[in-house]
Motif scaffolding. Sequence first.
Motif, PDB file in Angstrom:
ATOM      1  N   ARG A  54      29.373  -1.003  67.195  1.00 44.86           N
ATOM      2  CA  ARG A  54      29.831  -2.210  67.886  1.00 44.86           C
ATOM      3  C   ARG A  54      29.793  -2.059  69.407  1.00 44.86           C
ATOM      4  O   ARG A  54      29.274  -2.918  70.120  1.00 44.86           O
TER       5      ARG A  54
ATOM      6  N   ARG B 195      27.422  -4.119  72.240  1.00 47.96           N
ATOM      7  CA  ARG B 195      27.966  -4.805  73.425  1.00 47.96           C
ATOM      8  C   ARG B 195      27.349  -4.263  74.712  1.00 47.96           C
ATOM      9  O   ARG B 195      26.986  -5.026  75.604  1.00 47.96           O
TER      10      ARG B 195
ATOM     11  N   PRO C 127      27.734 -14.959  72.360  1.00 45.94           N
ATOM     12  CA  PRO C 127      28.932 -14.525  71.630  1.00 45.94           C
ATOM     13  C   PRO C 127      28.639 -13.733  70.360  1.00 45.94           C
ATOM     14  O   PRO C 127      29.486 -12.950  69.919  1.00 45.94           O
ATOM     15  N   ALA C 128      27.461 -13.876  69.772  1.00 44.65           N
ATOM     16  CA  ALA C 128      27.133 -13.135  68.549  1.00 44.65           C
ATOM     17  C   ALA C 128      27.116 -11.631  68.773  1.00 44.65           C
ATOM     18  O   ALA C 128      27.277 -10.853  67.837  1.00 44.65           O
ATOM     19  N   TYR C 129      26.949 -11.212  70.045  1.00 46.19           N
ATOM     20  CA  TYR C 129      26.875  -9.790  70.351  1.00 46.19           C
ATOM     21  C   TYR C 129      28.219  -9.198  70.760  1.00 46.19           C
ATOM     22  O   TYR C 129      28.325  -8.000  71.002  1.00 46.19           O
TER      23      TYR C 129
ATOM     24  N   GLY D 132      31.514 -10.313  69.244  1.00 44.10           N
ATOM     25  CA  GLY D 132      32.611 -10.563  68.313  1.00 44.10           C
ATOM     26  C   GLY D 132      33.093  -9.290  67.636  1.00 44.10           C
ATOM     27  O   GLY D 132      32.693  -8.169  67.976  1.00 44.10           O
ATOM     28  N   ASP D 133      33.964  -9.469  66.632  1.00 42.43           N
ATOM     29  CA  ASP D 133      34.498  -8.319  65.896  1.00 42.43           C
ATOM     30  C   ASP D 133      33.435  -7.626  65.047  1.00 42.43           C
ATOM     31  O   ASP D 133      33.498  -6.421  64.823  1.00 42.43           O
ATOM     32  N   GLU D 134      32.485  -8.379  64.525  1.00 44.20           N
ATOM     33  CA  GLU D 134      31.389  -7.824  63.738  1.00 44.20           C
ATOM     34  C   GLU D 134      30.071  -8.299  64.340  1.00 44.20           C
ATOM     35  O   GLU D 134      29.358  -9.102  63.741  1.00 44.20           O
ATOM     36  N   PRO D 135      29.738  -7.814  65.526  1.00 46.74           N
ATOM     37  CA  PRO D 135      28.563  -8.336  66.226  1.00 46.74           C
ATOM     38  C   PRO D 135      27.253  -8.004  65.516  1.00 46.74           C
ATOM     39  O   PRO D 135      27.128  -6.975  64.854  1.00 46.74           O
TER      40      PRO D 135
ATOM     41  N   ARG E 211      23.987  -5.629  61.619  1.00 45.19           N
ATOM     42  CA  ARG E 211      25.301  -5.847  62.228  1.00 45.19           C
ATOM     43  C   ARG E 211      25.966  -4.500  62.492  1.00 45.19           C
ATOM     44  O   ARG E 211      25.592  -3.476  61.934  1.00 45.19           O
TER      45      ARG E 211
END
Length: 146
Positions: free
Chosen positions: A21, A25, A36-38, A40-43, A89
């Motif tokens: 993760r 980021r 935002p897809a990169y 989040g909590d599970e990017p 992911r």
Amino acid sequence: MSRMSEFAGRSGAEYTMAVERGKIREFAAAVGSDHPAYFGDEPVSPPTFLASNAFWTTDGSDPWGDQGPDLSRVLHAGQRYVFHGPPPRAGAVLQCRQRIDRVYTKQGRRGGALEFADIVTEYRDADGELVAESIATLVVTEQAPQ
């Protein structure tokens, strides 16, 4: 010219790449993306994130071994990615293997021969399913640059 054609079809050893993760980021920030897809909590990983597999290679994973082309004459001529589903992911653990897929020669415009090699890296999930492939095209010039 080099002996690259002797290496066509040769594969390196398999190695493991963890899709982390924080690294997703960092990669997104480094390429200037704020999607935002990169974050989040599970990017999900950006499509070119797979290039970071170079940090996961191990001894024996290079299909050239210690007999690769002269790096002073190598150019990176292209890179493409093929996904067989969504990009990985965070939390995915991929098994990777590189192979020298194709080697071919073309005559350059300035009189020298150019030798090309397509290097394919396969990325497989824990079930052995093919997740993605990256194809890098390298060019070796006949003469070192002046």
